[in-house]
Design a protein around this motif. Structure first.
Motif, short mmCIF file in Angstrom:
data_model
loop_
_atom_site.label_atom_id
_atom_site.label_comp_id
_atom_site.label_asym_id
_atom_site.label_seq_id
_atom_site.Cartn_x
_atom_site.Cartn_y
_atom_site.Cartn_z
N ASN A 170 0.83 -1.19 0.00
CA ASN A 170 0.00 0.00 0.00
C ASN A 170 0.87 1.25 0.00
O ASN A 170 1.89 1.30 0.69
CB ASN A 170 -0.89 0.04 1.25
CG ASN A 170 -1.88 -1.09 1.32
OD1 ASN A 170 -2.72 -1.24 0.44
ND2 ASN A 170 -1.80 -1.88 2.38
N VAL A 171 0.47 2.26 -0.75
CA VAL A 171 1.16 3.55 -0.75
C VAL A 171 0.29 4.54 0.00
O VAL A 171 -0.90 4.67 -0.29
CB VAL A 171 1.40 4.06 -2.19
CG1 VAL A 171 2.05 5.44 -2.16
CG2 VAL A 171 2.27 3.08 -2.96
N VAL A 172 0.88 5.25 0.96
CA VAL A 172 0.17 6.28 1.70
C VAL A 172 0.96 7.58 1.59
O VAL A 172 2.09 7.67 2.06
CB VAL A 172 -0.02 5.91 3.19
CG1 VAL A 172 -0.77 7.02 3.92
CG2 VAL A 172 -0.76 4.58 3.32
N ALA A 173 0.35 8.57 0.96
CA ALA A 173 0.95 9.89 0.80
C ALA A 173 0.15 10.88 1.63
O ALA A 173 -1.08 10.94 1.51
CB ALA A 173 0.96 10.30 -0.67
N THR A 174 0.82 11.64 2.46
CA THR A 174 0.13 12.46 3.46
C THR A 174 0.38 13.94 3.27
O THR A 174 1.52 14.36 3.05
CB THR A 174 0.59 12.05 4.88
OG1 THR A 174 0.32 10.64 5.07
CG2 THR A 174 -0.14 12.86 5.94
N ILE A 175 -0.71 14.71 3.34
CA ILE A 175 -0.62 16.16 3.46
C ILE A 175 -1.01 16.49 4.90
O ILE A 175 -2.12 16.18 5.34
CB ILE A 175 -1.56 16.89 2.49
CG1 ILE A 175 -1.20 16.57 1.04
CG2 ILE A 175 -1.49 18.40 2.72
CD1 ILE A 175 -2.13 17.21 0.03
N GLU A 176 -0.10 17.06 5.64
CA GLU A 176 -0.34 17.36 7.05
C GLU A 176 -1.22 18.60 7.20
O GLU A 176 -0.98 19.64 6.58
CB GLU A 176 0.99 17.59 7.78
CG GLU A 176 1.94 16.39 7.78
CD GLU A 176 1.47 15.26 8.67
OE1 GLU A 176 0.48 15.45 9.43
OE2 GLU A 176 2.08 14.17 8.61
N GLY A 177 -2.28 18.47 8.01
CA GLY A 177 -3.16 19.59 8.31
C GLY A 177 -2.93 20.12 9.70
O GLY A 177 -2.14 19.56 10.48
N ASP A 178 -3.61 21.19 10.04
CA ASP A 178 -3.45 21.81 11.35
C ASP A 178 -4.27 21.12 12.43
O ASP A 178 -3.87 21.06 13.59
CB ASP A 178 -3.85 23.30 11.29
CG ASP A 178 -2.91 24.09 10.39
OD1 ASP A 178 -1.72 23.72 10.32
OD2 ASP A 178 -3.38 25.07 9.76
N ALA A 179 -5.43 20.58 12.07
CA ALA A 179 -6.32 19.97 13.05
C ALA A 179 -5.84 18.57 13.43
O ALA A 179 -5.18 17.88 12.65
CB ALA A 179 -7.74 19.90 12.50
#
Length: 350
Positions: free
Chosen positions: A48-57
């Motif tokens: 599995n590939v997991v690409a993350t955009i980090e948010g503030d919440a």
């Protein structure tokens, strides 16, 4: 024809080969694209590939689309050089005879699935239902050469290019590369979300939602949205409109249920509200049979709210899967708008 999305990337993704459990070529493309638009990309032990955009919440949303396509694994090579296979995914064997395939042996080999001419069929053969186990692949080579090039466990994929068909796009593996593509396009557009977004390209969906089940535990999101194709039986052979499920050109489909999941009412209601607010053409999907990664996230690590967006597609699980370009664009628009408006403060509990 001009598109509101990157058609060349969609074609590259759909023409790539990657059967369940062996999604390597597709995984490379997904990592290449998502590494440019997200904060970090990881691959787990299943692939599995997991690409993350980090948010503030302190809230996370998983978006999932599966990379694998239906295909085969070699189970036997006859003395005469014919290859017999075991299916990886759900095939209708009736549509397989006379298809061109690629056998991924010591090198990629073109083959054809043999078909007995109608002139010589016996009455028994005419009446018998096809089974994948009855099929054989002809590589046009002698037994000795084939035995040197092909081994038990080698993979076989269906061979087809992707092309434009009127207002539609047709080819193999739109299930589910067109949704992997929609996810990549949404990741390109989203810059500073309020919540953390995990874009998950999953494996082994076609053999039991296996990658999504593992990710439901590993990333443990607060909310999950799955993307997949759905049935569009809006063709002459289907007698009742209700049996069509969805219609090409009528917009992206917001899933209410399939045989694996009943989506969370508050989630599909908000998806509908976002579509109406943004003026995105949409339809609701009630799918009598078939499952999606949505179910993999719903209860794998405790109860979670889930929703799903589907792209209506004709001729599923064939090499001529066909989707409308506007429906694809609408799916990207709805996913993007939903994620950009997610604050982590919506109450999806019942």
């Amino acid at each position: 024809m001009s598109f509101a999305f990157d058609y060349d990337l969609l074609r590259e993704l759909t023409e790539a080969r990657g059967v369940s459990g062996y999604e390597d070529r597709v995984r490379g493309l997904v990592r290449r694209e998502l590494s440019e638009t997200t904060d970090h990309v990881e691959t787990d032990a299943m692939g599995n590939v997991v690409a993350t955009i980090e948010g503030d919440a302190d809230y996370s949303v998983a978006v999932a689309a599966h990379m694998d396509e239906i295909g085969f694994m070699v189970r036997h090579v006859t003395e005469d050089g014919f290859v017999q296979v075991d299916p990886l995914g759900g095939f209708d064997a009736r549509v397989l005879r006379a298809q061109r395939v690629t056998v991924h042996g010591e090198e990629d080999l073109t083959g054809v699935i043999g078909s007995v001419p109608p002139h010589t069929l016996t009455d028994e053969q005419r009446e018998r239902n096809d089974e994948v186990s009855d099929l054989f692949i002809d590589l046009g080579r002698g037994g000795e050469e084939v035995s040197e090039l092909v081994s038990v466990g080698d993979l076989v994929t269906l061979d087809q290019t992707t092309t434009i068909l009127g207002d539609c796009i047709t080819g193999k593996a739109l299930d589910d590369r067109v949704c992997v593509f929609a996810m990549i396009e949404a990741a390109r557009r989203i810059e500073e979300p309020d919540v953390t977004i995990h874009f998950a390209a999953t494996v082994q969906e076609e053999v039991g939602l296996r990658g999504a089940h593992a990710l439901g535990v590993d990333i443990d999101p607060d909310l999950a949205i799955a993307l997949d194709v759905t049935v569009a039986n809006d063709v002459p052979q289907i007698g009742k409109e209700a049996d069509a499920v969805t219609e090409l050109g009528a917009g992206t489909a917001i899933k209410l249920k399939d045989s694996s999941v009943i989506t969370s009412p508050k989630v599909h209601s908000r998806l509908t509200s976002v579509a109406e607010t943004e003026g995105i053409e949409h339809q609701h999907e009630v799918l009598p049979a078939g499952g999606t990664d949505t179910a993999g996230f719903q209860r794998s690590n405790g109860a979670k709210p889930v929703g799903a967006i589907s792209i209506p597609t004709r001729y599923l699980h064939t090499v001529t899967e066909t989707a409308n370009a506007d429906d694809i664009a609408g799916t990207i628009d709805l996913l993007t708008a939903f994620l950009e408006s997610e604050t982590g403060e919506h109450d999806y509990t019942l």
